[in-house]
Scaffold this active site. Structure first.
Site, PDB file in Angstrom:
ATOM      1  N   ASP A 146      -9.546  -5.297  -5.472  1.00 34.83           N
ATOM      2  CA  ASP A 146      -9.156  -4.206  -4.568  1.00 34.83           C
ATOM      3  C   ASP A 146      -9.975  -2.953  -4.887  1.00 34.83           C
ATOM      4  O   ASP A 146      -9.899  -2.415  -5.986  1.00 34.83           O
ATOM      5  CB  ASP A 146      -7.662  -3.929  -4.750  1.00 34.83           C
ATOM      6  CG  ASP A 146      -7.069  -3.083  -3.628  1.00 34.83           C
ATOM      7  OD1 ASP A 146      -7.837  -2.438  -2.883  1.00 34.83           O
ATOM      8  OD2 ASP A 146      -5.831  -3.071  -3.511  1.00 34.83           O
TER       9      ASP A 146
ATOM     10  N   CYS B  53       0.850  -1.190   0.000  1.00 32.35           N
ATOM     11  CA  CYS B  53       0.000   0.000   0.000  1.00 32.35           C
ATOM     12  C   CYS B  53       0.892   1.248   0.000  1.00 32.35           C
ATOM     13  O   CYS B  53       1.738   1.375  -0.887  1.00 32.35           O
ATOM     14  CB  CYS B  53      -0.945  -0.035   1.195  1.00 32.35           C
ATOM     15  SG  CYS B  53      -2.179   1.272   1.206  1.00 32.35           S
TER      16      CYS B  53
ATOM     17  N   HIS C  95      -7.736  -5.620  -0.975  1.00 31.88           N
ATOM     18  CA  HIS C  95      -6.534  -4.881  -0.604  1.00 31.88           C
ATOM     19  C   HIS C  95      -5.761  -5.550   0.523  1.00 31.88           C
ATOM     20  O   HIS C  95      -4.537  -5.623   0.484  1.00 31.88           O
ATOM     21  CB  HIS C  95      -6.965  -3.472  -0.176  1.00 31.88           C
ATOM     22  CG  HIS C  95      -5.858  -2.497  -0.034  1.00 31.88           C
ATOM     23  ND1 HIS C  95      -5.128  -2.038  -1.101  1.00 31.88           N
ATOM     24  CD2 HIS C  95      -5.334  -1.885   1.060  1.00 31.88           C
ATOM     25  CE1 HIS C  95      -4.214  -1.177  -0.680  1.00 31.88           C
ATOM     26  NE2 HIS C  95      -4.323  -1.070   0.626  1.00 31.88           N
TER      27      HIS C  95
END
Lengths: 139, 355
Positions: free
Chosen positions: B300, B143, B329
């Site tokens: 995601d 991320c 995610h």
């Protein structure tokens, strides 16, 4: 109500669960579409901006009152404590760099390498990025 | 009589469910349990080394450092015993390190990406190399950790980075129509300066609300309905408990870094365009030469696949791979199928490049 051969009763809530799940699935699609609209973005933005705007005068008054009180009691302000914390972090960075240089010197001494002629010495000195004092300026 | 017994059983089952639900809502699961030792700190950041379980001669000589996002705990990588990416990698013979950014305080509100990528990460890596004795290393960024690691890898390609694993990397923000966050944080609607002036750091509760608002029904209703349906399944309950413990452990993001994320990335897409400047230096992605595994989560909604797809043609690496995984995610690394898909793939890719 039908029973399975094992004798276990069928779940009476199964139909309700299926109905619930279909409803939630439908609602979910609607909500996902809703939050993806410009109107939603505008509404939440306005809500947040209004909240911050309404909060601002109270916050300023509170900050002023707190600063005056702390000064009267000879206590450090929030800004002063924050500034001290920043300086501590900068000190910590310097100490960490010194620690790494010491480790490197010990390594060189153990290997019997002359310190002044070591090509690694210059590289290590350059490895640590120079410490920067943050100014708060925006890029 | 039979009906009375059945009713009594129903009440017992209901009572047990309520007791379990109460435990889940009022206690925290034990997460991040893989043994580790703290080897370095700087400000709030901590570098941990996980205790190896294999003898040195059976371990990979190239250590790996794991870097997660700035606004959640990195314990997602070590969720619970028996279902932990860290535990899996340590068991496979990797020398695993984890960089925990810690919780920023008001004094950290000016921290920006330059601080994380040029002050914290290089020093953490220096310590990792000193402890491991290795000159080269692997890095995994997830991320916002993927943004940080990409910037670091492009700015300091000669530090010894051999392998870079990017997980759900939000690097390309050009598809603004497909990015809900981009719409919400548009300068027409979101006055970031007044928000940060009010709060200093970006409050974790707001970031958490933003992530959950992408799928509000799932996150606020369906999640709990599914839990209720599965309260008699201990595996589901413990998985939910540990994930919920992690999800609810929210804290702020440094204001400077948050502002950069919104202005430089979401609004202006500077990294992919080659316009991002870190401490006066343009981040030239062509200087990134490490081997790259780009893991994309196909389901995601926080970092849609389009945000991760553009990076590989932009970098200078010759050994690159895209690995698409079904899942969300967080789910691709912490979900029930992670140990069958994502983890083995990362392991096999790294194993071939860590000798």
């Amino acid at each position: 109500m039908p029973e399975e051969k094992t004798g276990t009763a069928a779940d009476p809530f199964e139909a309700f669960r299926k109905l619930r799940d279909s409803y939630l699935e439908g609602m979910s699609k609607v909500m996902i579409e809703t939050v993806n609209t410009e109107e939603y973005a505008q509404a939440t933005g306005a809500l947040l901006n209004n909240y911050v705007t309404v909060l601002a005068p109270f916050r300023e008054a509170m900050d002023k009152a707190m600063a005056m009180t702390l000064e009267q009691f000879s206590l450090p302000s929030r800004q002063q404590v924050m500034s001290l914390a920043e300086r501590f972090t900068n000190l910590e960075i310097r100490l960490d760099d010194m620690d790494a240089k010491l480790d490197h010197l010990v390594e060189l001494l153990s290997a019997g390498t002359p310190i002044s002629n070591s090509p690694e010495n210059g590289k290590r000195a350059r490895e640590a990025t120079p410490m920067r004092h943050t100014t708060g300026k925006r890029q | 009589m039979a009906e009375a017994v059945s009713l009594s059983n129903d009440w017992t089952v209901l009572n047990e469910k309520l007791v379990t639900l109460n435990r889940l809502m009022t206690t925290k699961a034990a997460i991040g349990q893989t043994p580790k030792e703290l080897i370095w700190t700087l400000n709030k950041a901590k570098l941990y080394r996980y205790v190896p379980v294999l003898p040195a001669q059976e371990r990979f000589p190239i250590p790996i450092i794991l870097i997660f996002a700035l606004m959640n705990r990195p314990t997602i990588m070590d969720l619970r015993p028996g279902h932990s990416f860290v535990e899996h990698m340590v068991g496979k013979g990797y020398d695993v390190y984890l960089l925990d950014w810690g919780v920023p305080g008001p004094e950290d509100s000016k921290l920006k990406f330059e601080n994380y990528t040029l002050d914290y990460i290089p020093r953490a890596i220096r310590k990792m190399k000193a402890v491991s004795g290795a000159k080269e290393f692997s890095m995994l960024g997830w991320c916002i950790g993927a943004i940080l690691t990409t910037i670091y890898a492009a700015l300091r390609p000669d530090d010894g980075l051999r392998n870079l694993v990017l997980l759900t990397a939000p690097l390309d923000f050009s598809n603004r129509e497909g990015l809900t966050f981009a719409r919400w944080t548009d300068e027409k609607y979101f006055d970031i300066d007044s928000v940060l002036a009010a709060f200093g750091n970006m409050p974790g509760e707001m970031i958490d609300f933003g992530a959950k608002a992408l799928k509000p029904v799932e996150n606020y209703i369906t999640n709990y309905c599914k839990l209720w349906d599965s309260l008699d399944d201990p595996r589901v309950v413990e998985a939910w408990h540990s994930m919920n413990t992690w999800v609810t452990d929210i804290f702020p993001m440094a204001g400077g870094a948050y502002r950069q994320l919104i202005v430089d990335f979401y609004r202006n897409n500077r990294l992919i365009k080659g316009e991002l400047k870190i401490r006066g230096q343009v981040v030239d992605l062509k200087r990134l030469r490490a081997n790259v595994l780009n893991v994309i989560a196909e389901g995601d909604h926080i970092t849609p696949p389009c945000q991760s797809e553009a990076i590989l043609p932009k970098i200078g690496s010759t050994d690159t791979e895209i690995y698409r995984v079904p899942g969300g995610h967080i789910g691709i690394m912490a979900g029930s199928a992670a140990h069958k898909r994502t983890w083995p793939h990362i392991d096999s890719w790294l194993a071939a490049r860590s000798r």
